[in-house]
Enzyme design. Structure first.
Site, PDB file in Angstrom:
ATOM      1  N   HIS A   1       0.832  -1.216   0.000  1.00 12.43           N
ATOM      2  CA  HIS A   1       0.000   0.000   0.000  1.00 12.43           C
ATOM      3  C   HIS A   1       0.864   1.263   0.000  1.00 12.43           C
ATOM      4  CE1 HIS A   1      -3.416  -2.551   0.471  1.00 12.43           C
ATOM      5  NE2 HIS A   1      -3.067  -2.944   1.683  1.00 12.43           N
TER       6      HIS A   1
ATOM      7  N   ASP B   1      -5.231  -8.153  -3.190  1.00  8.44           N
ATOM      8  CA  ASP B   1      -5.469  -7.920  -1.773  1.00  8.44           C
ATOM      9  C   ASP B   1      -6.772  -8.548  -1.289  1.00  8.44           C
ATOM     10  OD1 ASP B   1      -5.344  -7.010   0.805  1.00  8.44           O
ATOM     11  OD2 ASP B   1      -5.374  -4.894   0.341  1.00  8.44           O
TER      12      ASP B   1
END
Length: 446
Positions: free
Chosen positions: A268, A319
């Site tokens: 991220h 994810d």
């Protein structure tokens, strides 16, 4: 003698699309030869019509989050309210139900052209934290699920020891925790790599591993020469808590304790300071962007372009599996940058495909994958150039078509180790993937 020969109508070779490529596969599942200018399929070659890319690398996955798709779209909230739904699903998983769910999820990935997954794995123990008879039963279930679905896996076994800075794990989190980083290292050391599986490590986040134990995880990864991943600055609340507890950013804390480096990937990397970007780039620490999850959870848009310019290699992940589509992840990274900067063209299509292939595999410890070249693993995927999404552009614009027009639905074939895994859109090991997903998700939703 080659085990098999494929004729690729069009092939992306990293810098351009080449028409008419003959690719030979050796007995050990590697590319033994590659010839261009072959304008018709050689005798006995299998023809793959469309655009063939190296296998896609999904560098960040939580397989069980697939059970949350649609369920978490009811109502409003934040990452933190979404997390409560996630905990409820996590409590229902056993080694058997996790195997069934992950097998279906990994089969869905194969249908999307993904040949290698980085599974960020922290569901280690039974609910309440009691270890299974085999302390690695859950990790073994994931490794076996990848084999059953026919794809490669890097199991990023994750240290998750606390609920926050100075906080004991919550009731939901007890099954994630080994108690200490030393106990984590002892357990993960019992895992063994296989032909299709590598063992890596992860720090869940700076809030989930006490500061005095970060170095233990980093040391284990260094001794094993293993990939090391970490959720980093996904939420501003994490940054604020780190500043309150340690007077620095999460990136600075990881740097101080030896977690950053060329085998490390920050996942991220959304809310960073200029100093953070310099530390990540200067140490060669990678960045795994997960744009579909980051927008689904309202996380924000990370400084991917600045990170790459500073020296941080980019990879991509699905994810939480709001969708499983690495072409969409590549497209979204560019489009997010356009939204935040109000200018276009930050990456070429070639650069975005490199993040989805070669650099993604490298982040998972497989630098010999993600390229169509002699000696590389014979993992590749073919997308249709005649679907309603991809018809029209010139074949030489195949990279642009793949990134900016195609989707996972356009994947026609997937080959792993030289052997067909998906043929004409059908998985050869899991024939009815939608049914497998429906059944396994129903078993864990409770």
């Amino acid at each position: 003698m080659p085990l098999k020969t494929y004729w690729l109508e069009h092939a992306w070779l990293g810098t351009h699309v080449e028409p008419g490529v003959a690719l030979e596969v050796s007995e050990d599942g590697r590319i033994a030869g590659l010839a261009t200018g072959v304008h018709a399929p050689p005798r006995a070659a299998e023809a793959l019509r469309g655009l063939t890319l190296p296998g896609l690398a999904n560098a960040h996955s939580h397989a069980f989050h697939r059970a949350l798709r649609s369920l978490v779209q009811v109502g409003s909230g934040t990452f933190w309210t979404w997390r409560e739904f996630m905990y409820q699903v996590a409590q229902n998983l056993t080694p058997d139900t996790y195997f069934a769910l992950a097998r279906a999820v990994y089969a869905e990935m194969a249908l999307a052209g993904i040949t290698n997954v980085g599974e960020f794995h922290y569901l280690h123990h039974a609910p309440g934290g009691t270890p299974y008879a085999d302390p690695n039963a859950m990790g073994e279930a994931l490794i076996e699920a990848a084999a059953a679905a026919g794809i490669r896996i890097t199991l990023l076994d994750t240290a998750y020891l606390s609920a926050g800075f100075g906080q004991e794990p919550s009731a939901h989190q007890r099954r994630f925790s080994d108690g200490t980083a030393d106990a984590w290292a002892e357990r993960v050391s019992a895992l063994r790599p296989r032909e299709h599986a590598l063992i890596g490590a992860a720090v869940h986040s700076v809030r989930a591993v006490p500061v005095g134990q970060l170095a233990t995880v980093a040391r284990w990864a260094d001794e094993q020469q293993a990939p090391l991943h970490v959720h980093l600055s996904e939420q501003t609340a994490e940054n604020e808590a780190c500043q309150a507890a340690h007077g620095c950013t999460p990136t600075e804390l990881l740097a101080e304790h030896g977690v950053l480096g060329a085998r490390t990937t920050g996942v991220h990397n959304t809310h960073l300071t200029d100093l953070d970007i310099g530390l990540l780039g200067g140490t060669g620490t990678g960045t795994c962007m997960c744009p579909t999850t980051e927008r689904d959870l309202a996380d924000g848009i990370g400084p991917a372009r600045r990170l790459q310019q500073a020296g941080s290699p980019l990879s991509l992940g699905s994810d939480s599996h709001a969708v499983i589509d690495l072409l969409e992840e590549a497209r979204a990274m560019e489009l997010n940058e356009r939204l935040s900067s109000r200018t276009r063209g930050h990456w070429t299509a070639n650069a975005l495909l490199t993040a989805a292939t070669a650099d993604g595999h490298a982040a998972l410890g497989l630098p010999d994958a993600g390229r169509l070249e002699r000696g590389a693993l014979a993992d590749f995927t073919t997308i249709a150039l005649d679907s309603v999404r991809t018809a029209g552009p010139l074949p030489r614009l195949g990279a642009e078509t793949a990134v900016f027009a195609a989707s996972a639905a356009d994947v026609r074939h997937t080959v792993v180790g030289g052997r067909h895994l998906v043929r004409d859109g059908v998985h050869t090991l899991v024939p009815d993937v939608p049914a497998a997903l429906a059944e396994s998700i129903a078993a864990v939703r409770g």
